[in-house]
Write a protein that holds these residues in place. Structure first.
Motif, PDB file in Angstrom:
ATOM      1  N   LEU A   4       0.837  -1.202   0.000  1.00  0.00           N
ATOM      2  CA  LEU A   4       0.000   0.000   0.000  1.00  0.00           C
ATOM      3  C   LEU A   4       0.871   1.250   0.000  1.00  0.00           C
ATOM      4  CD1 LEU A   4      -2.573   1.640   0.256  1.00  0.00           C
ATOM      5  CD2 LEU A   4      -2.689   1.036   2.678  1.00  0.00           C
ATOM      6  N   LYS A   5       1.933   1.239   0.805  1.00  0.00           N
ATOM      7  CA  LYS A   5       2.818   2.404   0.843  1.00  0.00           C
ATOM      8  C   LYS A   5       3.467   2.651  -0.517  1.00  0.00           C
ATOM      9  CE  LYS A   5       3.760   3.290   5.639  1.00  0.00           C
ATOM     10  NZ  LYS A   5       4.399   2.806   6.860  1.00  0.00           N
ATOM     11  N   ALA A   6       3.840   1.559  -1.205  1.00  0.00           N
ATOM     12  CA  ALA A   6       4.423   1.705  -2.544  1.00  0.00           C
ATOM     13  C   ALA A   6       3.400   2.312  -3.507  1.00  0.00           C
ATOM     14  CB  ALA A   6       4.895   0.349  -3.049  1.00  0.00           C
ATOM     15  N   ALA A   7       2.136   1.875  -3.381  1.00  0.00           N
ATOM     16  CA  ALA A   7       1.078   2.431  -4.234  1.00  0.00           C
ATOM     17  C   ALA A   7       0.848   3.907  -3.921  1.00  0.00           C
ATOM     18  CB  ALA A   7      -0.216   1.632  -4.035  1.00  0.00           C
ATOM     19  N   LEU A   8       0.929   4.268  -2.643  1.00  0.00           N
ATOM     20  CA  LEU A   8       0.759   5.671  -2.242  1.00  0.00           C
ATOM     21  C   LEU A   8       1.920   6.518  -2.767  1.00  0.00           C
ATOM     22  CD1 LEU A   8      -0.457   5.187   1.445  1.00  0.00           C
ATOM     23  CD2 LEU A   8      -1.840   5.902  -0.513  1.00  0.00           C
ATOM     24  N   ASP A   9       3.124   5.947  -2.757  1.00  0.00           N
ATOM     25  CA  ASP A   9       4.286   6.681  -3.277  1.00  0.00           C
ATOM     26  C   ASP A   9       4.114   6.973  -4.767  1.00  0.00           C
ATOM     27  OD1 ASP A   9       5.424   6.719  -0.794  1.00  0.00           O
ATOM     28  OD2 ASP A   9       6.732   4.990  -1.144  1.00  0.00           O
ATOM     29  N   ARG A  10       3.583   5.975  -5.509  1.00  0.00           N
ATOM     30  CA  ARG A  10       3.320   6.210  -6.941  1.00  0.00           C
ATOM     31  C   ARG A  10       2.254   7.291  -7.109  1.00  0.00           C
ATOM     32  NH1 ARG A  10       3.854   0.627  -7.147  1.00  0.00           N
ATOM     33  NH2 ARG A  10       1.613   0.286  -7.051  1.00  0.00           N
ATOM     34  N   LEU A  11       1.201   7.181  -6.284  1.00  0.00           N
ATOM     35  CA  LEU A  11       0.089   8.140  -6.349  1.00  0.00           C
ATOM     36  C   LEU A  11       0.582   9.562  -6.035  1.00  0.00           C
ATOM     37  CD1 LEU A  11      -3.053   7.752  -6.680  1.00  0.00           C
ATOM     38  CD2 LEU A  11      -3.187   7.949  -4.199  1.00  0.00           C
ATOM     39  N   ALA A  12       1.538   9.657  -5.111  1.00  0.00           N
ATOM     40  CA  ALA A  12       2.032  10.962  -4.648  1.00  0.00           C
ATOM     41  C   ALA A  12       2.669  11.765  -5.772  1.00  0.00           C
ATOM     42  CB  ALA A  12       3.037  10.764  -3.514  1.00  0.00           C
ATOM     43  N   LEU A 239      -2.686   8.393   5.451  1.00  0.00           N
ATOM     44  CA  LEU A 239      -2.787   9.793   5.015  1.00  0.00           C
ATOM     45  C   LEU A 239      -1.502  10.561   5.354  1.00  0.00           C
ATOM     46  CD1 LEU A 239      -6.488  10.601   6.005  1.00  0.00           C
ATOM     47  CD2 LEU A 239      -5.559  10.274   3.691  1.00  0.00           C
ATOM     48  N   LYS A 240      -0.970  10.276   6.537  1.00  0.00           N
ATOM     49  CA  LYS A 240       0.293  10.925   6.929  1.00  0.00           C
ATOM     50  C   LYS A 240       1.413  10.546   5.957  1.00  0.00           C
ATOM     51  CE  LYS A 240      -0.109  10.000  11.477  1.00  0.00           C
ATOM     52  NZ  LYS A 240       0.258   9.813  12.894  1.00  0.00           N
ATOM     53  N   HIS A 241       1.421   9.261   5.572  1.00  0.00           N
ATOM     54  CA  HIS A 241       2.442   8.793   4.622  1.00  0.00           C
ATOM     55  C   HIS A 241       2.290   9.520   3.283  1.00  0.00           C
ATOM     56  CE1 HIS A 241       5.340   5.965   2.922  1.00  0.00           C
ATOM     57  NE2 HIS A 241       4.591   6.012   1.835  1.00  0.00           N
ATOM     58  N   LEU A 242       1.038   9.662   2.839  1.00  0.00           N
ATOM     59  CA  LEU A 242       0.783  10.327   1.562  1.00  0.00           C
ATOM     60  C   LEU A 242       1.199  11.792   1.604  1.00  0.00           C
ATOM     61  CD1 LEU A 242      -0.357  10.129  -1.305  1.00  0.00           C
ATOM     62  CD2 LEU A 242      -2.624  10.638  -0.360  1.00  0.00           C
ATOM     63  N   VAL A 243       0.935  12.461   2.741  1.00  0.00           N
ATOM     64  CA  VAL A 243       1.334  13.867   2.885  1.00  0.00           C
ATOM     65  C   VAL A 243       2.834  14.012   2.689  1.00  0.00           C
ATOM     66  CG1 VAL A 243       1.572  15.790   4.500  1.00  0.00           C
ATOM     67  CG2 VAL A 243      -0.569  14.532   4.413  1.00  0.00           C
ATOM     68  N   SER A 244       3.605  13.204   3.405  1.00  0.00           N
ATOM     69  CA  SER A 244       5.065  13.386   3.311  1.00  0.00           C
ATOM     70  C   SER A 244       5.571  12.963   1.948  1.00  0.00           C
ATOM     71  CB  SER A 244       5.783  12.649   4.441  1.00  0.00           C
ATOM     72  OG  SER A 244       5.430  11.294   4.444  1.00  0.00           O
TER      73      SER A 244
END
Ligand SMILES: [Mg+2]
Length: 249
Positions: A4-12, A239-244
């Motif tokens: 999920l974090k990897a997907a959020l990093d791509r999304l970011a 959400l915090k992960h996505l912000v940073s």
């Protein structure tokens, strides 16, 4: 969580990002008294941070009426609010016409006469319908009420019934969270969407996600979402992960 974090990093790193979130059970823990629901402070802070980033729009997409959603969430501009499962946009968009208004009058009268007197049942009036809440009723009463409404007013022509957790939502216009997310995506020319939801009504949102989007189901239950987290605390973390990630992208 690492996938999920990897997907959020791509999304970011997407150009225009839409972050669309259900409220109850996602940002706010589920509580017995719906008016007492509040977002977790960590989640609220992360949402404000996200909304302040360039080319990033945050929207709450809830089954609650728009006014109610604004009150319990504490949010407003620049965070977008969409209530009543997509029937009420904060910019005033609506799907009501004269025929729908006649259907609404009849629906409200029938539901009130049928179950308005039942102990522990709360009727919530909305601009495009009425919601029958049974969280405060005994199990037997709740089942009787949901059966009666389901077989009667909910089955009428032009009425859309959407079951949720201890609630049956009735609308006189065809609306869904999925359609609302599409509308927001178009309005904003978003290149990718993050959507998180916990209830069966959120599946209409997950079903409309596209390549590059990220869907997150919160809690148990069947889902079309690619990812799952256990509770609102885990939503605050993502959400915090996505912000940073987006702030440094
Ligand atoms: Mg929910």
């Amino acid at each position: 969580m690492s996938e999920l974090k990897a997907a959020l990093d791509r999304l970011a790193s997407t150009r225009r990002l839409l972050v669309a979130l259900d409220f109850d059970g996602v940002l706010a823990p589920i509580v017995d008294v719906p008016s007492a629901a509040r977002p977790l402070p960590e989640a609220a802070a992360a949402l404000s941070d996200l909304a302040a980033l360039p080319k990033t729009t945050v929207a709450l997409v809830s089954g609650r009426g728009l006014t109610d959603l604004a009150t319990v969430s504490g949010f407003g501009t620049p965070i977008r609010l969409v209530g009543s499962h997509g029937a009420e946009f904060d910019d005033g968009a609506t799907a009501m016409d004269d025929e729908a208004r006649v259907r609404l009058e009849r629906l409200v009268a029938e539901v009130t006469a049928l179950v308005g007197h039942e102990a522990g049942v709360r009727l919530e009036h909305k601009p495009t319908g009425i919601a029958v809440h049974v969280r405060g009723a005994d199990d037997a009463v709740a089942q009787r009420v949901l059966d009666a409404v389901g077989a009667g007013p909910a089955a009428a022509e032009g009425v859309v019934a959407t079951p949720g957790k201890a609630v049956l939502d009735l609308a006189v216009v065809e609306v869904s969270k999925g359609a609302a997310i599409d509308q927001l995506r178009d309005q904003l020319s978003a290149d990718a969407v993050l959507f998180a939801g916990d209830d069966v009504t959120d599946e209409t949102g997950f079903a409309r996600l596209r390549d590059g989007d990220v869907g997150v189901k919160v809690g148990d239950g069947d889902t079309a979402a690619a990812f799952r987290v256990p509770d609102p605390a885990a939503v605050a973390d993502l959400l915090k992960h996505l912000v940073s990630a987006r702030a440094s992208a």
